[in-house]
Write a protein that holds these residues in place. Structure first.
Motif, short mmCIF file in Angstrom:
data_model
loop_
_atom_site.label_atom_id
_atom_site.label_comp_id
_atom_site.label_asym_id
_atom_site.label_seq_id
_atom_site.Cartn_x
_atom_site.Cartn_y
_atom_site.Cartn_z
N PRO A 24 0.88 -1.18 -0.12
CA PRO A 24 0.15 -0.07 0.12
C PRO A 24 0.84 1.38 -0.06
O PRO A 24 1.94 1.38 0.69
CB PRO A 24 -1.02 -0.13 1.22
N ALA A 26 0.32 5.55 0.66
CA ALA A 26 -0.47 6.71 1.05
C ALA A 26 0.20 7.82 0.55
O ALA A 26 0.33 8.37 -0.47
CB ALA A 26 -0.72 6.53 2.54
N GLY A 27 1.13 8.29 1.60
CA GLY A 27 1.96 9.70 1.45
C GLY A 27 3.01 9.56 0.63
O GLY A 27 3.79 9.97 -0.25
N GLY A 28 3.76 7.98 0.76
CA GLY A 28 4.62 7.56 -0.07
C GLY A 28 6.09 8.02 0.62
O GLY A 28 7.27 7.65 0.05
N THR A 29 5.76 8.50 1.71
CA THR A 29 7.23 9.12 2.36
C THR A 29 8.29 8.03 2.99
O THR A 29 9.42 8.21 3.30
CB THR A 29 7.12 10.66 3.33
N ASP A 30 7.57 6.94 3.05
CA ASP A 30 8.51 5.79 3.50
C ASP A 30 8.74 4.80 2.31
O ASP A 30 9.77 4.40 1.95
CB ASP A 30 7.83 5.28 4.47
N VAL A 31 7.52 4.62 1.60
CA VAL A 31 7.51 3.80 0.42
C VAL A 31 8.57 4.28 -0.77
O VAL A 31 9.43 3.40 -1.01
CB VAL A 31 6.23 3.37 -0.02
N TYR A 72 -0.37 14.71 8.55
CA TYR A 72 0.00 15.54 9.70
C TYR A 72 -0.19 16.67 9.66
O TYR A 72 -0.85 17.55 10.84
CB TYR A 72 1.68 15.34 10.07
N GLY A 94 9.72 15.31 10.34
CA GLY A 94 10.16 15.74 9.10
C GLY A 94 10.30 17.09 8.75
O GLY A 94 10.48 18.06 9.60
N THR A 103 1.48 10.46 6.93
CA THR A 103 0.18 10.04 7.41
C THR A 103 0.40 8.95 8.66
O THR A 103 1.36 8.51 8.65
CB THR A 103 -0.79 9.43 6.69
N GLY A 106 0.58 5.45 7.55
CA GLY A 106 1.86 5.31 7.08
C GLY A 106 2.90 4.99 8.05
O GLY A 106 3.49 4.07 8.13
N ASN A 107 2.64 5.48 9.17
CA ASN A 107 3.58 5.48 10.38
C ASN A 107 3.46 4.05 11.05
O ASN A 107 4.33 3.51 11.43
CB ASN A 107 3.33 6.54 11.47
N GLY A 109 1.92 1.66 9.53
CA GLY A 109 2.47 0.65 8.34
C GLY A 109 3.89 0.21 8.72
O GLY A 109 4.24 -0.93 8.39
N ASP A 116 7.16 8.74 15.18
CA ASP A 116 6.93 9.84 16.25
C ASP A 116 5.45 9.66 16.57
O ASP A 116 5.09 10.35 17.78
CB ASP A 116 7.21 11.12 15.70
N ILE A 159 -5.02 -0.87 7.02
CA ILE A 159 -5.64 -0.04 8.07
C ILE A 159 -6.64 0.91 7.48
O ILE A 159 -6.38 1.65 6.40
CB ILE A 159 -4.22 0.91 8.62
N LYS A 175 10.90 14.97 22.19
CA LYS A 175 11.66 14.03 21.28
C LYS A 175 13.18 14.61 21.37
O LYS A 175 13.16 15.78 21.30
CB LYS A 175 11.08 14.18 19.92
C1 LIG Z 1 12.83 13.35 4.92
C2 LIG Z 1 12.18 12.36 5.74
C3 LIG Z 1 11.96 12.73 7.19
C4 LIG Z 1 11.06 12.04 8.00
N1 LIG Z 1 10.98 12.42 9.34
C5 LIG Z 1 10.22 11.58 9.97
C6 LIG Z 1 10.04 11.98 11.50
O1 LIG Z 1 10.65 13.02 11.83
N2 LIG Z 1 9.23 11.19 12.20
C7 LIG Z 1 8.64 10.04 11.86
O2 LIG Z 1 7.94 9.37 12.54
N3 LIG Z 1 8.64 9.59 10.56
C8 LIG Z 1 9.50 10.40 9.74
N4 LIG Z 1 9.65 10.05 8.27
C9 LIG Z 1 8.99 8.78 7.80
C10 LIG Z 1 7.58 9.13 7.00
O3 LIG Z 1 7.52 10.32 6.94
C11 LIG Z 1 6.47 8.39 8.36
O4 LIG Z 1 6.80 7.42 8.79
C12 LIG Z 1 5.21 8.79 7.53
O5 LIG Z 1 4.19 8.56 8.74
C13 LIG Z 1 4.63 7.80 6.60
O6 LIG Z 1 3.61 8.16 6.04
P1 LIG Z 1 3.13 7.90 4.46
O7 LIG Z 1 1.80 8.14 4.46
O8 LIG Z 1 3.96 8.66 3.71
O9 LIG Z 1 3.52 6.47 4.24
P2 LIG Z 1 3.87 5.41 3.23
O10 LIG Z 1 5.25 5.59 2.69
O11 LIG Z 1 2.79 5.60 1.95
O12 LIG Z 1 3.74 4.15 3.78
C14 LIG Z 1 4.54 3.60 4.63
C15 LIG Z 1 4.30 2.23 5.32
O13 LIG Z 1 2.75 1.99 5.58
C16 LIG Z 1 2.19 1.15 4.78
N5 LIG Z 1 0.77 1.73 4.68
C17 LIG Z 1 0.38 3.17 4.36
N6 LIG Z 1 -1.05 3.21 4.50
C18 LIG Z 1 -1.37 2.08 4.96
C19 LIG Z 1 -2.81 1.26 4.87
N7 LIG Z 1 -3.86 2.23 4.90
N8 LIG Z 1 -2.83 0.09 5.54
C20 LIG Z 1 -1.85 -0.50 5.77
N9 LIG Z 1 -0.57 -0.04 5.39
C21 LIG Z 1 -0.21 0.99 5.02
C22 LIG Z 1 2.74 1.05 3.39
O14 LIG Z 1 2.74 -0.18 2.90
C23 LIG Z 1 4.33 1.15 3.96
O15 LIG Z 1 4.75 -0.22 4.36
C24 LIG Z 1 10.42 10.93 7.34
C25 LIG Z 1 10.51 10.34 6.02
C26 LIG Z 1 11.42 11.29 5.35
C27 LIG Z 1 11.48 11.01 3.77
#
Ligand SMILES: Cc1cc2nc3c(=O)[nH]c(=O)nc-3n(C[C@H](O)[C@H](O)[C@H](O)COP(=O)(O)OP(=O)(O)OC[C@H]3O[C@@H](n4cnc5c(N)ncnc54)[C@H](O)[C@@H]3O)c2cc1C
Length: 293
Positions: A24, A26-31, A72, A94, A103, A106-107, A109, A116, A159, A175
């Motif tokens: 999956p 969502a925001g893609g910031t981990d994927v 967020y 971030g 999101t 995503g955190n 996931g 955080d 989720i 933190k």
């Molecule tokens: C430069 C940078 C700085 C960052 N700083 C921080 C920080 O300070 N603190 C922090 O906690 N994180 C940080 N992160 C990590 C990231 O931003 C967070 O973990 C964020 O919450 C991920 O959300 P997302 O929607 O982008 O997730 P995605 O990248 O879209 O997904 C993350 C994971 O969750 C899964 N997923 C997403 N949505 C669902 C769903 N509905 N059901 C099941 N699985 C799902 C995906 O498959 C993947 O495994 C940072 C990342 C970057 C690139």
């Protein structure tokens, strides 16, 4: 790599059932970091961005039902008064760009011990709504994290939402990082005080294989406040009690040495953060009482 783009929640669940290996997004910031560094090549990506319901939150009187894909930024802008602990933690994630996309779903996931959002979810007793074509289920936040970057989701589950009680008292988050912004936690701590129920909630981040509560510290502090009549009087908390709370929080952690910090530093900083956040939260409670009288 296939790119699946369901338009509805039902379609998303069907796609996940048909392709349990689909990741999956969502925001893609981990994927996208994983893909860009070629750490992982999934058979398919399951884009959740067209499922608009996931990006909504609902106010159900005493609780907020937060869609998994609410950013967020929206938590900070729209929910700071009712979910102060989660909003505080969200402010530290971030940069503005990451907070606009990232999101809580995503955190969860990703389930990094350093995520955080986890400490405030634990401190406030949040539950996670997950679902597959087999049906929905609810998982307490403390049961959701099962190992380093592992969670309780089955391969066909997604989720849907996070259910959080609206704050019944002060909530705080702290933190420690290696700089002031754009930093992964070296250690993090959240506290939630519930003067109505005379209860204390806690959440520890980055100091164990999974985020976790400091249950013994919670029970100890709530009982000490009760026996000293402080829940009622809102009098000052003795320094010794704050310190003992910090020590008990520290005892609940089991950190490692890594590139971001040593285990010893993480333990020390946790005790300090626990003591300080308790002081800030209690001062808020005292302030509320002064304003009310
Ligand atoms: C430069 C940078 C700085 C960052 N700083 C921080 C920080 O300070 N603190 C922090 O906690 N994180 C940080 N992160 C990590 C990231 O931003 C967070 O973990 C964020 O919450 C991920 O959300 P997302 O929607 O982008 O997730 P995605 O990248 O879209 O997904 C993350 C994971 O969750 C899964 N997923 C997403 N949505 C669902 C769903 N509905 N059901 C099941 N699985 C799902 C995906 O498959 C993947 O495994 C940072 C990342 C970057 C690139």
């Amino acid at each position: 790599m296939d790119f699946l783009r369901p338009a509805t929640w039902a379609e998303a669940l069907e796609a996940k059932a048909a392709h349990p290996g689909a990741v999956p997004i969502a925001g893609g910031t981990d994927v996208m970091v994983e893909l860009n560094f070629d750490r992982h090549r999934p058979e398919a990506l399951l884009d959740l961005n067209r499922v608009t319901d996931l990006a909504q939150w609902y106010d159900d009187d005493t609780r907020i039902r937060l869609g998994a894909a609410v950013s967020y930024t929206r938590i900070i802008d729209e929910l700071g008064d009712v979910l102060p602990g989660l909003a505080m933690a969200s402010r530290t994630v971030g940069s503005p760009q990451i907070r606009n996309r990232g999101t809580v779903g995503g955190n969860l996931g990703a389930a990094s011990p350093a995520g955080d959002s986890h400490p405030p979810l634990l401190a406030s007793g949040a539950t996670i709504e997950v679902e597959s074509t087999r049906g929905p289920r609810t998982i307490a936040a403390e049961d959701f994290y099962t190992g380093v970057k592992r969670n309780a989701l089955e391969p066909d589950e997604l989720i849907r939402a996070i259910v959080l009680r609206k704050a019944r008292g002060p909530e705080q988050f702290a933190k420690i990082g290696t700089r002031n912004a754009m930093v992964i936690s070296v250690a993090a701590f959240a506290i939630a005080l519930d003067p109505e129920q005379r209860a204390v909630g806690t959440g520890i981040g980055s100091a164990a294989p999974t985020p976790r509560r400091a249950t013994d510290a919670e029970v100890f502090l709530a009982a000490e406040l009760e026996s000293a009549g402080l829940w009622e009087s809102r009098g000052a908390i003795p320094e010794g009690l704050k310190k003992e709370f910090g020590e008990r929080v520290k005892q609940a952690a089991s950190p490692i040495d890594d590139v971001r910090g040593t285990a010893a530093y993480r333990l020390h900083s946790l005790a300090v953060m626990a003591r300080r956040t308790l002081g800030w939260a209690w001062a808020e409670l005292q302030d509320d009482q002064r304003k009310a009288s």
